[in-house]
Design an enzyme around this catalytic site. Structure first.
Site, PDB file in Angstrom:
ATOM      1  CE1 TYR A   3      -3.861   2.290   0.525  1.00 34.28           C
ATOM      2  CE2 TYR A   3      -2.538   3.274   2.265  1.00 34.28           C
ATOM      3  CZ  TYR A   3      -3.636   3.310   1.421  1.00 34.28           C
ATOM      4  OH  TYR A   3      -4.508   4.384   1.490  1.00 34.28           O
ATOM      5  CE  LYS A  58      -3.610   4.973  -1.962  1.00 32.35           C
ATOM      6  NZ  LYS A  58      -4.618   5.497  -2.911  1.00 32.35           N
TER       7      LYS A  58
END
Length: 253
Positions: free
Chosen positions: A154, A158
């Protein structure tokens, strides 16, 4: 027609829930014609039922699939008569120890959170150029500014999204297209609730998150939508290539 986005034609991914939903609702109120894109057909239908006329149209799409994105963006441009702005809000999370994380898990996170916004931007780019300029706003995360434990995929997705947006901002400036990124902290969404509610002690987990913020609370989706509105509107006309933390004093930097 009045409002900060009067006459603008905006495509929003992940628009059926959470930040994307709040953004779609706010943009319509600000005078934009909105194309709401999402994988959840049922949620899209519910959203469409709340608006009359041509203020909002909906399209089902998988942002990680090139053919789906290409066809849907083309349909969006045809329906709206062009595209003046893009908001990439679709995203998924993964909490996993590195030893337990399967390659398929990693690939799915990167496909949705990083490749997806790129595919949408790529497909919308000719339409933005044809419109004489426009805006792209990517919804990243504070996790792309500072790492979080057990979120290797994750965080990588990002952080990559932020740098991709900065590079694209340099390329797009020639055509009057501004590209920026929003980095929220904790936001009261279904995605956030899933991570809290699956914790051994959900109450303790929520309090631990809340306590990290100077404002001592979790954001509402509408607060993030307000920041996205600013970056999409003419009020931010001299802002491009930025990654703005909207994090209640979490200070991810």
């Amino acid at each position: 027609m009045s409002g900060a986005l009067a006459g603008r034609r905006i495509l929003i991914t992940g628009a059926a829930k959470g930040i994307g939903l709040a953004t779609a609702e706010r943009f319509v109120k600000e005078g934009a014609r909105v194309a709401a894109l999402d994988r959840d057909a049922k949620a899209l239908a519910a959203l469409a039922g709340r608006f009359q006329g041509d203020k909002l149209c909906t399209f089902e799409v998988d942002v990680s699939d090139l053919a789906s994105v290409s066809a849907t963006v083309a349909d969006t441009a045809a329906t709206l008569g062009g595209i003046d702005g893009v908001v990439s809000s679709a995203g998924i999370d993964l909490i996993a120890d590195i030893e337990a994380m399967a390659l398929a898990d990693w690939n799915r996170i990167i496909a949705v959170n990083l490749t997806g916004p790129m595919l949408v931007a790529q497909a919308a780019y000719p339409h933005l150029k044809a419109a004489g300029g426009g805006t792209i706003v990517n919804v990243s995360s504070g996790a792309g500014l500072s790492p979080l434990k057990h979120r290797t995929a994750y965080c990588a997705s990002k952080a990559g999204l932020q740098m991709a947006a900065k590079a694209l901002a340099m390329e797009a400036a020639e055509f009057g297209i501004r590209v920026n990124t929003i980095c929220p902290g904790a936001v009261e969404t279904e995605l956030f609730r899933t991570s809290i509610d699956t914790a051994p002690d959900p109450v303790a987990a929520y309090e631990a998150v809340r306590a990290r913020y100077a404002l001592q609370r979790v954001a509402s989706p509408e607060e993030i939508a307000a920041a996205i509105l600013w970056l999409t509107s003419a009020e931010s006309s001299y802002v491009t290539g930025t990654a703005i933390a909207v994090d209640g004093g979490r200070t991810f930097h």
